[in-house]
Design a protein around this motif. Structure first.
Motif, PDB file in Angstrom:
ATOM      1  N   VAL A  98       0.840  -1.200   0.000  1.00 48.64           N
ATOM      2  CA  VAL A  98       0.000   0.000   0.000  1.00 48.64           C
ATOM      3  C   VAL A  98       0.875   1.249   0.000  1.00 48.64           C
ATOM      4  CG1 VAL A  98      -1.712   1.302   1.322  1.00 48.64           C
ATOM      5  CG2 VAL A  98      -1.880  -1.185   1.197  1.00 48.64           C
ATOM      6  N   ARG A  99       0.545   2.210  -0.852  1.00 50.68           N
ATOM      7  CA  ARG A  99       1.328   3.455  -0.920  1.00 50.68           C
ATOM      8  C   ARG A  99       0.943   4.432   0.186  1.00 50.68           C
ATOM      9  NH1 ARG A  99       4.440   3.735  -5.341  1.00 50.68           N
ATOM     10  NH2 ARG A  99       4.001   2.272  -7.029  1.00 50.68           N
ATOM     11  N   HIS A 100      -0.354   4.518   0.486  1.00 50.24           N
ATOM     12  CA  HIS A 100      -0.831   5.478   1.484  1.00 50.24           C
ATOM     13  C   HIS A 100      -0.955   4.781   2.838  1.00 50.24           C
ATOM     14  CE1 HIS A 100      -2.230   7.058  -2.462  1.00 50.24           C
ATOM     15  NE2 HIS A 100      -1.734   8.171  -1.962  1.00 50.24           N
ATOM     16  N   THR A 101       0.190   4.526   3.448  1.00 45.29           N
ATOM     17  CA  THR A 101       0.250   3.710   4.656  1.00 45.29           C
ATOM     18  C   THR A 101      -0.547   4.308   5.806  1.00 45.29           C
ATOM     19  OG1 THR A 101       2.476   3.047   3.969  1.00 45.29           O
ATOM     20  CG2 THR A 101       1.824   2.545   6.234  1.00 45.29           C
ATOM     21  N   GLU A 102      -0.295   5.559   6.128  1.00 50.98           N
ATOM     22  CA  GLU A 102      -0.990   6.188   7.247  1.00 50.98           C
ATOM     23  C   GLU A 102      -2.493   6.270   6.981  1.00 50.98           C
ATOM     24  OE1 GLU A 102       1.424   9.613   9.127  1.00 50.98           O
ATOM     25  OE2 GLU A 102       2.213   9.394   7.092  1.00 50.98           O
ATOM     26  N   GLY A 103      -2.844   6.576   5.746  1.00 54.48           N
ATOM     27  CA  GLY A 103      -4.258   6.703   5.390  1.00 54.48           C
ATOM     28  C   GLY A 103      -5.025   5.419   5.591  1.00 54.48           C
ATOM     29  N   ILE A 104      -4.454   4.285   5.180  1.00 54.27           N
ATOM     30  CA  ILE A 104      -5.188   3.025   5.305  1.00 54.27           C
ATOM     31  C   ILE A 104      -5.287   2.601   6.764  1.00 54.27           C
ATOM     32  CG2 ILE A 104      -3.230   1.448   4.978  1.00 54.27           C
ATOM     33  CD1 ILE A 104      -6.833   1.008   3.668  1.00 54.27           C
ATOM     34  N   LEU A 105      -4.256   2.862   7.568  1.00 57.19           N
ATOM     35  CA  LEU A 105      -4.340   2.530   8.995  1.00 57.19           C
ATOM     36  C   LEU A 105      -5.430   3.344   9.683  1.00 57.19           C
ATOM     37  CD1 LEU A 105      -0.539   2.255   9.882  1.00 57.19           C
ATOM     38  CD2 LEU A 105      -2.187   0.375   9.748  1.00 57.19           C
ATOM     39  N   GLN A 145      10.421 -12.091  -6.676  1.00 61.04           N
ATOM     40  CA  GLN A 145      11.657 -11.513  -7.179  1.00 61.04           C
ATOM     41  C   GLN A 145      11.504  -9.989  -7.220  1.00 61.04           C
ATOM     42  OE1 GLN A 145      14.458 -13.073  -7.826  1.00 61.04           O
ATOM     43  NE2 GLN A 145      13.728 -15.175  -7.641  1.00 61.04           N
ATOM     44  N   TRP A 146      12.612  -9.286  -7.212  1.00 60.33           N
ATOM     45  CA  TRP A 146      12.556  -7.822  -7.159  1.00 60.33           C
ATOM     46  C   TRP A 146      11.784  -7.222  -8.324  1.00 60.33           C
ATOM     47  CZ3 TRP A 146      14.478  -4.876 -11.128  1.00 60.33           C
ATOM     48  CH2 TRP A 146      15.331  -5.501 -12.034  1.00 60.33           C
ATOM     49  N   TYR A 147      11.809  -7.902  -9.499  1.00 58.45           N
ATOM     50  CA  TYR A 147      11.224  -7.320 -10.702  1.00 58.45           C
ATOM     51  C   TYR A 147       9.731  -7.609 -10.854  1.00 58.45           C
ATOM     52  CZ  TYR A 147      12.355 -12.096 -12.169  1.00 58.45           C
ATOM     53  OH  TYR A 147      12.479 -13.452 -12.222  1.00 58.45           O
ATOM     54  N   ASP A 148       9.177  -8.531 -10.057  1.00 54.79           N
ATOM     55  CA  ASP A 148       7.735  -8.798 -10.176  1.00 54.79           C
ATOM     56  C   ASP A 148       7.017  -8.668  -8.833  1.00 54.79           C
ATOM     57  OD1 ASP A 148       8.523 -11.070  -8.822  1.00 54.79           O
ATOM     58  OD2 ASP A 148       7.760 -12.494 -10.294  1.00 54.79           O
ATOM     59  N   SER A 149       7.664  -7.989  -7.887  1.00 54.86           N
ATOM     60  CA  SER A 149       7.081  -7.873  -6.547  1.00 54.86           C
ATOM     61  C   SER A 149       5.996  -6.802  -6.503  1.00 54.86           C
ATOM     62  CB  SER A 149       8.185  -7.526  -5.540  1.00 54.86           C
ATOM     63  OG  SER A 149       7.618  -7.273  -4.273  1.00 54.86           O
ATOM     64  N   PRO A 150       4.880  -7.085  -5.815  1.00 56.44           N
ATOM     65  CA  PRO A 150       3.862  -6.052  -5.601  1.00 56.44           C
ATOM     66  C   PRO A 150       4.228  -5.117  -4.449  1.00 56.44           C
ATOM     67  CG  PRO A 150       3.161  -8.071  -4.553  1.00 56.44           C
ATOM     68  CD  PRO A 150       4.458  -8.382  -5.259  1.00 56.44           C
ATOM     69  N   ASN A 151       5.297  -5.436  -3.736  1.00 58.61           N
ATOM     70  CA  ASN A 151       5.672  -4.661  -2.554  1.00 58.61           C
ATOM     71  C   ASN A 151       6.269  -3.312  -2.951  1.00 58.61           C
ATOM     72  OD1 ASN A 151       4.936  -6.864  -0.956  1.00 58.61           O
ATOM     73  ND2 ASN A 151       6.992  -7.734  -1.035  1.00 58.61           N
ATOM     74  N   VAL A 152       5.779  -2.261  -2.290  1.00 56.17           N
ATOM     75  CA  VAL A 152       6.314  -0.909  -2.532  1.00 56.17           C
ATOM     76  C   VAL A 152       6.973  -0.354  -1.277  1.00 56.17           C
ATOM     77  CG1 VAL A 152       4.657  -0.399  -4.348  1.00 56.17           C
ATOM     78  CG2 VAL A 152       4.093   0.202  -1.988  1.00 56.17           C
ATOM     79  N   ARG A 153       6.848  -1.053  -0.145  1.00 57.88           N
ATOM     80  CA  ARG A 153       7.454  -0.641   1.116  1.00 57.88           C
ATOM     81  C   ARG A 153       8.269  -1.797   1.682  1.00 57.88           C
ATOM     82  NH1 ARG A 153       6.374   4.302   0.036  1.00 57.88           N
ATOM     83  NH2 ARG A 153       4.241   5.030   0.320  1.00 57.88           N
ATOM     84  N   PHE A 154       9.419  -1.489   2.218  1.00 56.11           N
ATOM     85  CA  PHE A 154      10.228  -2.474   2.921  1.00 56.11           C
ATOM     86  C   PHE A 154      10.566  -1.874   4.281  1.00 56.11           C
ATOM     87  CE2 PHE A 154      10.828  -3.352  -1.564  1.00 56.11           C
ATOM     88  CZ  PHE A 154      10.628  -4.722  -1.609  1.00 56.11           C
ATOM     89  N   PHE A 155      10.011  -2.466   5.356  1.00 56.64           N
ATOM     90  CA  PHE A 155      10.163  -1.875   6.681  1.00 56.64           C
ATOM     91  C   PHE A 155      10.304  -2.976   7.730  1.00 56.64           C
ATOM     92  CE2 PHE A 155       5.749  -2.192   5.432  1.00 56.64           C
ATOM     93  CZ  PHE A 155       5.091  -2.718   6.533  1.00 56.64           C
ATOM     94  N   THR A 156      10.609  -2.564   8.948  1.00 53.89           N
ATOM     95  CA  THR A 156      10.903  -3.495  10.023  1.00 53.89           C
ATOM     96  C   THR A 156       9.903  -3.332  11.163  1.00 53.89           C
ATOM     97  OG1 THR A 156      12.305  -1.994  11.315  1.00 53.89           O
ATOM     98  CG2 THR A 156      13.345  -3.126   9.440  1.00 53.89           C
ATOM     99  N   LEU A 157      10.014  -4.215  12.165  1.00 52.07           N
ATOM    100  CA  LEU A 157       9.164  -4.097  13.344  1.00 52.07           C
ATOM    101  C   LEU A 157       9.359  -2.739  14.011  1.00 52.07           C
ATOM    102  CD1 LEU A 157       9.367  -7.271  12.934  1.00 52.07           C
ATOM    103  CD2 LEU A 157       9.164  -7.438  15.418  1.00 52.07           C
ATOM    104  N   LEU A 158      10.605  -2.327  14.172  1.00 52.77           N
ATOM    105  CA  LEU A 158      10.886  -1.064  14.839  1.00 52.77           C
ATOM    106  C   LEU A 158      10.359   0.118  14.032  1.00 52.77           C
ATOM    107  CD1 LEU A 158      14.497  -1.683  16.224  1.00 52.77           C
ATOM    108  CD2 LEU A 158      12.296  -2.025  17.362  1.00 52.77           C
TER     109      LEU A 158
END
Length: 207
Positions: A98-105, A145-158
């Protein structure tokens, strides 16, 4: 002729989420895919469930699995749902897409009393090792794989917990799982961030 049912997944975070939901509660599953999580919650907890999904193939699969589903784009918000219409709003392994992280939360906690979020932890030691070896990680919880991933955010627990604090969200419960679906039991936050492959959070908001 007997209807053809699609294969139901049963991921480790499903049981964690089910343990946080009371029988008969109303649940909205965002980005519900083929409806596997809702089917699990309906069968194990007797919830009243609805899903939101954008992909046509997933919508068809969810309907075949007997799921009440609405086609919708999460990035455009949840305006079709009234305030506090659900007991729980779930976003399972979808927040990183999701691009609008704060908005969806915020929208999740507008339409539900609680938000339940699970996501892959980029700081998991095997992911870090892959990056140090010069390659983007591919794992059970980051399967693309990096070239077909739907992920737009990479983040950690912290990272996620810092965002919750910034937004004034209350973390009611947290469960951290390794790549085998086993609970990681460690009191050191940095070790937990290093050892956990998947995180599941139960959130509320001060009213």
């Amino acid at each position: 002729m007997t209807p053809i049912m699609t294969t139901i997944q049963n991921r480790p975070d499903f049981d964690v989420i089910a343990g946080w939901i009371e029988p008969g509660h109303k649940v909205l599953d965002l980005g519900c895919g083929d409806g596997s999580l809702l089917k699990h919650l309906i069968d194990s907890r007797g919830v009243r469930g609805w899903g939101v999904e954008i992909d046509d193939a997933n919508i068809l699969a969810a309907i075949k699995n007997g799921i009440n589903i609405i086609q919708g784009n999460l990035e455009k918000g949840l305006e079709v749902f009234a305030d506090q219409a659900f007991d729980h709003v779930v976003l399972s392994r979808t927040l990183q897409t999701v691009r609008h992280t704060e908005g969806i939360l915020l929208e999740m906690l507008r339409v539900g009393r609680e938000a339940v979020v699970s996501f892959p932890n980029f700081a998991y030691w095997k992911n870090l090792r892959s990056v140090l070896d010069g390659r983007m990680p591919v794992s059970e919880d980051l399967p693309y794989q990096w070239y077909d991933s739907p992920n737009v955010r990479f983040f950690t627990l912290l990272d996620f917990e810092a965002l919750c604090q910034q937004m004034g969200l209350i973390i009611r419960e947290r469960s951290v799982l390794d790549e085998h679906g086993q609970t990681v039991d460690n009191d050191d936050e940095r070790d937990l961030n290093f050892l956990g492959s998947l995180a599941v959070y139960r959130l509320t908001q001060q009213r």
